[in-house]
Write a protein that holds these residues in place. Structure first.
Motif: not given
Ligand SMILES: Nc1ncnc2c1ncn2[C@@H]1O[C@H](COP(=O)(O)OP(=O)(O)OP(=O)(O)O)[C@@H](O)[C@H]1O
Ligand SMILES: [Mg+2]
Lengths: 267, 369
Positions: B85, B87, B89-93, B102-103, B136, B150
């Motif tokens: 993406f 931006d 769109a990485l998962f911040p948590h 993830f996938g 972060s 990813r």
């Protein structure tokens, strides 16, 4: 130096406020908790608290507060989730918040009218053929009204958390093979957990010490720690025991705050 | 035998509510293992095409095929396509490892296998040892590489990249251009890359689709598109161009600024009105007498590698010249160019007609040999 000093000056009203209305009452409550009915210093009140009567009361307080919080959450999360996606979400949100501006007592009296023997709820039950039921002074009415009162406070923080969620994260999860449910479980919920925690704190802690509703809506069938404190101070005049319960309530609140404390995360 | 075509758009139109259509009857084919670029100005529909391929949105009319299967109603989570993406769109948590995993976790892969694959993907994008970092704590370029890892870890057929370099500074951006191109070659996966930066498109792609206002204006290799732009929009958008009106007198002879010039274009009607393109770097400064065109210099800019001169001819046309030679403002100079430097464009020619005409005379060339 100058700026440090002037910053301290701005803090003075706050400090006075805290000292007068937070620290002093807590000290007084702790102080009173060590005196029995005759005004002698004793630990009798604390021993009393650990007897079956008060432990049961504590447990039942927790149980009701838990039910109220859980039901509020179950209703509030989907509502907030839906609201974030609607067009005029700010307007809808306002409509949900407005009732919380109405005085608690007024709302309680309104519900007495609605749930009473000749109230709207029973009219309805009559009309659909179920017949008049005892609604007022039941666990159901107590929990229903409590949830009604607390729900805006649960929706707000969850709504805020959801609207801060970056929508492309949902696309990303979907892109990586997640179904809608998996996306919710793995991405949406974890990222809004701080909102959920805040909502639960705001609901659970006051729910633990609810007292007016227990009398007006639950007809004293539900005795919570809040009710007990009120009774001791106003009816039995046992300030010592009332203070002891208050001390425990304060300790419990701090524990809950510590347990559900928000860990801030960067993005 | 595997089909060479991996993605196909068949007369796809996309319209949001009652707004004018965002994509207008778009058809194209994408072949396995190549690096494609969608190039066009802001709002022309690049992201919309990617979203249609990924399955985040549905076509209003027309069909989309992936690997020969019609996918119009197949949701994004069941398509063999992954997206990087804009931006990221990485998962911040989640930390770097869990973002990449993830996938794989959704596919219920075994932990040992996940660890091996994530490690491999991270070393592919030069992020070995960053597994436990929080998102972060990563820089822009590193985040972008996590986003790529990813995507590639799922071994998709196609990777979609939506302006992944636009947030990076120039230096990192150039470096990432090399890295991306290199990565695509090593993996052999089809890349569909979106950008509005024409230099980036020219440098990286096997094939470029130039889009404007929801239509594909031209598709082809970077060299084809640069050398043979189909119309004014493409000529202007890809690099800088001098475009003047002209008349095609006959094959190999074109008239502009009141003069006739030899050229290499053919296949048009006699005396057909056309537009003539000459790239600024194909113009050479000479004396007035030796020049094919006589112009007056009216501004001069130093651009580092070359000077950029802006000149006007007798007809008032503006000519941009890139030259290492300097000239003074107000100088009357001559411009020289080869017949090959002239590119003639027909007015309103469709891409099919353009290709047919080009093909017709390259075949003639073959016969002539
Ligand atoms: N959800 C939407 N609803 C309505 N219009 C939309 C929506 N998404 C995109 N559009 C419109 O579709 C058009 C194309 O958008 P798109 O995002 O594909 O452009 P783009 O080529 O990616 O531009 P950019 O380079 O700025 O990212 C724009 O005019 C945009 O306003
Ligand atoms: Mg875009």
């Amino acid at each position: 130096m100058q700026s440090k000093l002037s910053r301290r000056i701005y803090l003075i009203p706050y400090a006075i406020w805290i000292a007068l209305f937070v620290v002093t009452p807590i000290i007084l409550v702790v102080y009173y908790s060590f005196y029995d009915l005759d005004g002698n210093f004793s630990l009798e009140n604390y021993r009393q608290f650990f007897t079956a009567v008060y432990l049961k009361m504590t447990l039942s307080s927790f149980w009701y507060a838990f039910l109220i919080t859980a039901i509020s959450l179950l209703v509030a999360y989907p509502t907030a989730y839906f609201l974030v996606r609607t067009k005029h979400s700010q307007l809808w949100l306002l409509l949900i918040i407005v009732p919380s501006w109405v005085n608690l007592l007024l709302k309680a009296y309104a519900f007495i009218g609605i749930f009473g023997k000749y109230g709207a709820a029973n009219h309805f039950l009559e009309a659909i053929g179920i017949g008049t039921k005892q609604i007022l002074f039941t666990d159901f009415s107590f929990i229903f009204v409590s949830v009604y009162i607390f729900i805006p406070f649960m929706i707000l923080p969850i709504f805020n958390a959801l609207s801060e969620l970056n929508p492309s994260l949902l696309d990303a999860a979907n892109d990586l093979g997640a179904s809608r449910w998996t996306t919710f479980r793995r991405v949406i919920f974890p990222l809004t957990i701080d909102g959920v925690k805040t909502g639960c704190q705001i609901v659970f802690i006051p729910a633990l010490s609810l007292f007016m509703l227990t009398r007006l809506i639950a007809g004293n069938r539900v005795i919570t720690l809040g009710t007990a404190i009120e009774q001791h101070f106003l009816v039995t005049q046992d300030w010592g025991m009332g203070s002891t319960i208050a001390v425990f309530l304060i300790i419990i609140m701090f524990l809950i705050m510590a347990l559900t404390g928000n860990r801030k995360r960067g993005v | 035998m595997e089909n060479a075509v991996i993605i196909q758009f068949n007369h796809v139109t996309k319209q949001y509510q009652n707004d004018p259509a965002v994509l207008k009857d778009v058809s194209f084919e994408i072949e396995r293992g190549k690096f494609y670029t969608l190039l066009g100005p802001s709002g022309c529909g690049k992201t919309t095409i990617l979203r249609l391929i990924a399955g985040f949105t549905e076509a209003t009319t027309g069909d989309i095929f992936i690997d020969g299967k019609k996918v119009n109603t197949i949701p994004a989570n069941r398509r063999q396509v992954n997206t990087v993406f804009q931006d990221y769109a990485l998962f911040p948590h989640l930390n770097v490892f869990e973002n990449v995993a993830f996938g794989l976790r959704i596919k219920k892969m075994k932990q040992a296998q996940i660890e091996a694959k994530v490690k491999e993907a991270l070393s592919f994008v030069n992020l070995k040892g960053y597994e436990n970092r929080e998102i972060s704590g990563m820089s822009g370029g590193q985040r972008q590489r996590v986003a790529i890892a990813r995507a590639i870890v799922n071994e998709p057929e196609v990777i979609l990249l939506d302006e992944p370099l636009s947030a990076l500074d120039l230096k990192l951006r150039t470096q990432m251009q090399y890295e991306l191109r290199e990565l695509q070659k090593r993996l052999g996966i089809t890349f569909i890359f979106v950008t509005h930066d024409q230099e980036e498109a020219l440098a990286m792609s096997d094939e470029i689709f130039v889009l404007n206002e929801g239509k594909i204006q031209q598709s082809g290799t970077p060299i084809d598109i640069y050398d043979e732009p189909i119309n004014r929009f493409v000529a202007d958008f890809i690099g800088e161009s001098n475009i003047v009106p002209g008349i095609m007198i006959e094959d190999f002879l074109v008239e502009f600024v009141g003069k006739r010039f030899d050229c290499v274009d053919q296949g048009m009607n006699t005396n057909e009105p056309v537009e003539v393109v000459i790239r600024p770097e194909d113009l050479e400064i000479t004396t007035r007498e030796q020049g094919k065109l006589q112009v007056t210099v009216h501004s001069l800019l130093f651009r580092g590698v070359h000077y950029e001169l802006s000149c006007t001819d007798e007809d008032g046309n503006e000519w941009l010249v890139h030259s290492t030679k300097k000239a003074a403002i107000g100088d009357e100079i001559g411009l020289y160019f080869d017949p090959e430097s002239i590119h003639v464009m027909r007015l309103g020619e469709s891409e099919e007609d353009f290709d047919r005409r080009l093909e017709a005379y390259t075949e003639e060339d073959h016969h002539a040999k």
